[in-house]
Design a protein around this motif. Structure first.
Motif, PDB file in Angstrom:
ATOM      1  N   THR A 143      17.584  -0.451  -3.340  1.00 25.67           N
ATOM      2  CA  THR A 143      17.334   0.280  -4.585  1.00 25.67           C
ATOM      3  C   THR A 143      15.976  -0.105  -5.153  1.00 25.67           C
ATOM      4  OG1 THR A 143      18.127   0.757  -6.814  1.00 25.67           O
ATOM      5  CG2 THR A 143      18.509  -1.467  -5.995  1.00 25.67           C
ATOM      6  N   HIS A 144      15.314   0.861  -5.804  1.00 32.15           N
ATOM      7  CA  HIS A 144      14.056   0.604  -6.503  1.00 32.15           C
ATOM      8  C   HIS A 144      14.280   0.448  -8.000  1.00 32.15           C
ATOM      9  CE1 HIS A 144      11.231   1.250  -3.138  1.00 32.15           C
ATOM     10  NE2 HIS A 144      12.152   2.070  -2.693  1.00 32.15           N
ATOM     11  N   ILE A 160      11.906  -7.798  -3.722  1.00 33.43           N
ATOM     12  CA  ILE A 160      10.536  -7.577  -3.278  1.00 33.43           C
ATOM     13  C   ILE A 160       9.659  -7.357  -4.505  1.00 33.43           C
ATOM     14  CG2 ILE A 160       9.009  -6.157  -1.860  1.00 33.43           C
ATOM     15  CD1 ILE A 160      11.498  -5.281  -0.287  1.00 33.43           C
ATOM     16  N   GLY A 161       8.612  -8.163  -4.639  1.00 33.94           N
ATOM     17  CA  GLY A 161       7.706  -8.037  -5.772  1.00 33.94           C
ATOM     18  C   GLY A 161       7.515  -9.349  -6.495  1.00 33.94           C
ATOM     19  N   ALA A 162       6.517  -9.384  -7.411  1.00 32.63           N
ATOM     20  CA  ALA A 162       6.199 -10.630  -8.110  1.00 32.63           C
ATOM     21  C   ALA A 162       5.863 -10.424  -9.571  1.00 32.63           C
ATOM     22  CB  ALA A 162       5.022 -11.326  -7.420  1.00 32.63           C
ATOM     23  N   ASN A 163       6.120  -9.219 -10.085  1.00 35.01           N
ATOM     24  CA  ASN A 163       5.819  -8.952 -11.493  1.00 35.01           C
ATOM     25  C   ASN A 163       7.097  -8.930 -12.322  1.00 35.01           C
ATOM     26  OD1 ASN A 163       2.921  -8.828 -11.362  1.00 35.01           O
ATOM     27  ND2 ASN A 163       3.144  -6.895 -10.273  1.00 35.01           N
ATOM     28  N   ASN A 164       7.032  -8.412 -13.535  1.00 33.23           N
ATOM     29  CA  ASN A 164       8.132  -8.565 -14.487  1.00 33.23           C
ATOM     30  C   ASN A 164       9.478  -8.090 -13.964  1.00 33.23           C
ATOM     31  OD1 ASN A 164       7.201  -9.732 -17.125  1.00 33.23           O
ATOM     32  ND2 ASN A 164       5.659  -8.140 -16.878  1.00 33.23           N
ATOM     33  N   VAL A 183      10.291 -11.829  -1.683  1.00 34.31           N
ATOM     34  CA  VAL A 183       9.191 -11.563  -0.765  1.00 34.31           C
ATOM     35  C   VAL A 183       8.017 -11.067  -1.589  1.00 34.31           C
ATOM     36  CG1 VAL A 183       8.384 -10.231   1.218  1.00 34.31           C
ATOM     37  CG2 VAL A 183      10.764 -11.019   1.127  1.00 34.31           C
ATOM     38  N   ILE A 184       6.909 -11.816  -1.515  1.00 35.48           N
ATOM     39  CA  ILE A 184       5.771 -11.583  -2.401  1.00 35.48           C
ATOM     40  C   ILE A 184       4.519 -11.380  -1.558  1.00 35.48           C
ATOM     41  CG2 ILE A 184       4.349 -12.629  -4.211  1.00 35.48           C
ATOM     42  CD1 ILE A 184       6.965 -14.213  -4.983  1.00 35.48           C
ATOM     43  N   THR A 246       8.834  -2.723  -6.536  1.00 34.92           N
ATOM     44  CA  THR A 246       7.455  -2.525  -6.102  1.00 34.92           C
ATOM     45  C   THR A 246       6.624  -1.704  -7.081  1.00 34.92           C
ATOM     46  OG1 THR A 246       8.322  -0.701  -4.754  1.00 34.92           O
ATOM     47  CG2 THR A 246       7.941  -2.801  -3.653  1.00 34.92           C
ATOM     48  N   GLY A 247       7.206  -1.335  -8.207  1.00 32.37           N
ATOM     49  CA  GLY A 247       6.464  -0.589  -9.218  1.00 32.37           C
ATOM     50  C   GLY A 247       6.706   0.902  -9.138  1.00 32.37           C
ATOM     51  N   TYR A 248       6.132   1.613 -10.102  1.00 38.69           N
ATOM     52  CA  TYR A 248       6.368   3.048 -10.246  1.00 38.69           C
ATOM     53  C   TYR A 248       5.050   3.753 -10.515  1.00 38.69           C
ATOM     54  CZ  TYR A 248      10.839   0.824 -10.991  1.00 38.69           C
ATOM     55  OH  TYR A 248      11.944   0.024 -10.841  1.00 38.69           O
ATOM     56  N   GLN A 249       5.066   5.072 -10.417  1.00 39.42           N
ATOM     57  CA  GLN A 249       3.848   5.845 -10.618  1.00 39.42           C
ATOM     58  C   GLN A 249       4.153   7.112 -11.400  1.00 39.42           C
ATOM     59  OE1 GLN A 249       2.471   7.511  -6.767  1.00 39.42           O
ATOM     60  NE2 GLN A 249       4.315   6.570  -5.915  1.00 39.42           N
TER      61      GLN A 249
END
Length: 322
Positions: A143-144, A160-164, A183-184, A246-249
């Protein structure tokens, strides 16, 4: 909502079209999320936002904006998605005769058709996740969007990721008993992580409570395991769930369809006037985070509230001139 309240105050005929529930983006935030901003920096329409803490949480924000909608009788249609926007033709023949641009727009939704003299696009950036584009990403265990930590209790969770978003998911699921692996891609936890949270995740990693692979990427996801490319080589870990934070756009394709120009770089910033927020398309404005294009960290609620005032001032002035 800020634009709608300014429009109402100016005596303009307006309508909000929201494809989901009230403040849909905020609703989809993690259940336990706390804002960076203080409550007064999230206020709109001059209505006080009282929080129990220095920084309000998601539940408080949802209640605040609901009460704003109720108390102001804001004109909003929920669960109504815009499907298409087309040029509706000349709005005022007298203005057209004076060679002034005065057109209408026909807005088609999944429920109705509307005609508008002006459009304000405030669609944010939380709807389209960055995809990993790796084998197994389409598995149901991936899931994202992270919601609630209890669901992952006692499970093997890969974040997966390293931000908030990633840090919140890692800490909260770990505290509910999950075995958490991060996993960063970079060499450290993101520098933009909330200052009161960053030391917590760093300490959990340093003590070994949460396993972190730095300078690493996920190569493949399978039903019960994940392959990770690390500096030391390929590593396979057992896994039940993958939270790809992993963020959004923003929906830039929607802007392109309207004819709004985007910058020719990775930012893809929409073309707009820095004061009025009018785009290169006459009478089409943008407000909020979407003004930054792919640079989604530049704008947020507290520093984009002024957009509404500027936009409505511009529209009102044109109405008087007409």
């Amino acid at each position: 909502m800020a634009c709608a309240l300014e429009a109402k105050k100016a005596g303009l005929d307006y309508l909000i079209l929201e494809k989901g529930c009230l403040v849909n983006s905020l609703y989809n935030y993690p259940v336990n999320m706390t804002f960076f901003s203080t409550s007064e920096r999230l206020e709109i329409g001059g209505i006080p936002f009282v929080s129990n803490n220095a920084k309000p949480n998601r539940a408080e924000a949802l209640e605040y904006y609901r009460r704003v909608a109720v108390s102001t009788h804001v004109n909003i249609h929920l669960f109504e998605k815009v499907i298409d926007v087309k040029d509706g033709g000349i709005a005022n023949k007298e203005q057209a005769a004076r060679n002034e641009e005065s057109r209408t727009y026909k807005v088609t939704t999944n429920k109705n058709d509307y005609t508008a003299d002006h459009l304000i696009i405030a669609t944010g950036f939380y709807d389209i996740p960055y995809l990993l584009n790796i084998p197994g990403e389409d598995l149901s265990k991936v899931t994202h969007y992270y919601k609630d930590p209890h669901f992952y209790a006692f499970e093997k969770v890969l974040v997966i990721g390293a931000n908030n978003s990633a840090v919140d998911a890692a800490l909260e699921t770990w505290r509910k008993g999950a075995e958490v692996t991060m996993v960063i891609r970079g060499h450290q936890i993101g520098e933009r992580v909330k200052y009161w949270v960053r030391p917590d995740i760093v300490n959990r990693i340093n003590e070994g409570s949460i396993k972190a692979y730095f300078n690493s990427i996920v190569k493949e996801i399978r039903a019960d395991e994940v392959d990770i490319q690390t500096p030391e080589g390929l590593t396979t870990v057992k896994n039940n769930w993958v939270l790809a934070m992993t963020g959004y756009q923003p929906n830039l394709d929607f802007l392109r369809k309207l004819g709004i120009h985007l910058s020719n770089d990775d930012v893809m910033k929409p073309a707009y006037d820095e004061y009025s927020y009018e785009t290169n398309v006459k009478n089409v404005f943008i407000a909020g985070v979407i003004c930054g294009g792919m640079n989604t960290h530049r704008l947020f609620i507290e520093n984009s509230r002024e957009h509404a005032e500027r936009i409505i001032q511009t529209i009102k002035a044109r109405k008087r001139a007409a």
